[in-house]
Structure formats: C-alpha cells, structure tokens
Write an enzyme that holds these catalytic residues in place. Structure first.
Site, mmCIF file in Angstrom:
data_model
loop_
_atom_site.group_PDB
_atom_site.id
_atom_site.type_symbol
_atom_site.label_atom_id
_atom_site.label_comp_id
_atom_site.label_asym_id
_atom_site.label_seq_id
_atom_site.Cartn_x
_atom_site.Cartn_y
_atom_site.Cartn_z
ATOM 1 N N PHE A 1 8.244 2.600 4.886
ATOM 2 C CA PHE A 1 9.341 1.639 4.957
ATOM 3 C C PHE A 1 10.470 1.970 3.983
ATOM 4 O O PHE A 1 11.626 1.668 4.281
ATOM 5 C CB PHE A 1 8.835 0.207 4.800
ATOM 6 C CG PHE A 1 8.248 -0.327 6.070
ATOM 7 C CD1 PHE A 1 9.060 -0.697 7.126
ATOM 8 C CD2 PHE A 1 6.881 -0.419 6.234
ATOM 9 C CE1 PHE A 1 8.537 -1.157 8.317
ATOM 10 C CE2 PHE A 1 6.336 -0.883 7.422
ATOM 11 C CZ PHE A 1 7.170 -1.249 8.463
ATOM 12 N N ILE B 1 1.058 4.335 1.584
ATOM 13 C CA ILE B 1 1.640 4.936 2.787
ATOM 14 C C ILE B 1 2.636 3.983 3.433
ATOM 15 O O ILE B 1 3.727 4.388 3.837
ATOM 16 C CB ILE B 1 0.539 5.360 3.782
ATOM 17 C CG1 ILE B 1 -0.262 6.528 3.192
ATOM 18 C CG2 ILE B 1 1.138 5.762 5.131
ATOM 19 C CD1 ILE B 1 -1.474 6.928 4.009
ATOM 20 N N CYS B 2 2.286 2.705 3.524
ATOM 21 C CA CYS B 2 3.187 1.723 4.145
ATOM 22 C C CYS B 2 4.498 1.623 3.365
ATOM 23 O O CYS B 2 5.578 1.609 3.956
ATOM 24 C CB CYS B 2 2.514 0.356 4.230
ATOM 25 S SG CYS B 2 1.003 0.349 5.221
ATOM 26 N N THR B 3 4.393 1.587 2.050
ATOM 27 C CA THR B 3 5.600 1.522 1.224
ATOM 28 C C THR B 3 6.442 2.780 1.424
ATOM 29 O O THR B 3 7.662 2.695 1.585
ATOM 30 C CB THR B 3 5.241 1.332 -0.256
ATOM 31 O OG1 THR B 3 4.532 0.087 -0.407
ATOM 32 C CG2 THR B 3 6.480 1.316 -1.136
ATOM 33 N N SER C 1 0.852 -1.191 0.000
ATOM 34 C CA SER C 1 0.000 0.000 0.000
ATOM 35 C C SER C 1 0.888 1.241 0.000
ATOM 36 O O SER C 1 2.046 1.202 0.415
ATOM 37 C CB SER C 1 -0.948 -0.013 1.204
ATOM 38 O OG SER C 1 -0.227 0.006 2.415
#
Length: 156
Positions: free
Chosen positions: A50, A45-47, A43
């Site tokens: 990280f 935001i998660c990508t 997704s």
C-alpha cells in the site's frame, strides 16, 4: 472459488476507515474499481504494497479508476494505519460478518480468519476484468495492476 474474469463482481457495502459506508455500486457508471484484499493492516508485506500504491497514487486513483483496500481489520485499526502511513484511499473493514465480502470474492480463509491477497479490477459496468490471488507471504507485482488498468482504458 475466486471470482473469475468476465463475471459480474459481487456487490458490497462496507465501512471505511472513517466509518463511512462505501459500496461498489457507488462507482457504477463512473469509474473502474481496483479492489485489493489484504490480510492485515500494519503487517510488513501489506504496508509495503500500500505504500507503493500511495507513492504512485495517480496510477490508481484518477478519473478512470479508484483503488479500494479491504481487510478483516476493524475500522479503528484501519484509521490508525491510514493516518500513520498517509493513505488517502478507502480502506474497508470486512470485520463483520467476518470476511463475508472476501468470501463472496473467493479470497477469505475461514480457517485462518483473513483474506488472501486477492486483486480485482472491476469495470464501470461491474464486470471483473482482471483477477489474481496471492497467498500469505507472497507480495503482489503492481505492474500487473497497471497493465490491466491500461488495457481497460484502451478497450473503453
């Protein structure tokens, strides 16, 4: 209810993206753990979060601290994501029992089927020294993580 600062962090053992078991206890007495729960691999935001951590990895993976990501994605999905994005830190699968570790930290939503963006800095003794939770669609400010790590190092 989210785990609070000053409390003992709930123990866990989960498979990483290579299906190797990783336990919080593996780091006890050795280094702090920055435990980062996130909704889903791949997704936006998660990508972004990280990749930002990957690009400043020395701040999060060193002799003092270990970054660990946790989501409800199955291990093969985490492996594909780690390979695609070149993540060299553990991504743990809280797939089954679904969200059990996220629930123990107070960040899992049974209604939505995923963990919110919860971040916990756990010291070498297993005590939570920093905690925050962001909802869906709310990216985290990693400067807060860095400040918490520096404060922990200064107090050691």
């Amino acid at each position: 209810m989210t785990v609070e600062v000053g409390s003992q962090a709930p123990e866990f053992t989960l498979p990483n993206q290579d299906r190797e078991e990783v336990s919080l206890a593996d780091f006890r007495g050795k280094k702090a753990v920055l435990l980062v729960f996130y909704p889903f691999a791949f997704s936006g935001i998660c990508t972004g979060e990280f990749c930002e951590a990957r690009d400043d990895l020395a701040a999060y993976v060193n002799d003092d601290v270990q970054l660990i990501g946790v989501s409800c994605d199955p291990a093969p999905t985490l492996k594909a994501w780690a390979d695609q994005e070149r993540y060299s830190f553990p991504l743990l699968s809280d797939f089954w029992p679904h969200g059990a570790v996220g629930a123990s930290y107070g960040v899992f939503s049974a209604d939505l089927g995923f963990s919110f963006r919860g971040t916990f800095l756990i010291d070498r003794d297993g005590v939570v020294r920093f905690a925050e939770q962001n909802g869906p669609g709310e990216a985290r400010d990693q400067q807060g993580w860095k400040n918490a790590i520096e404060e922990l190092k200064a107090s050691a």
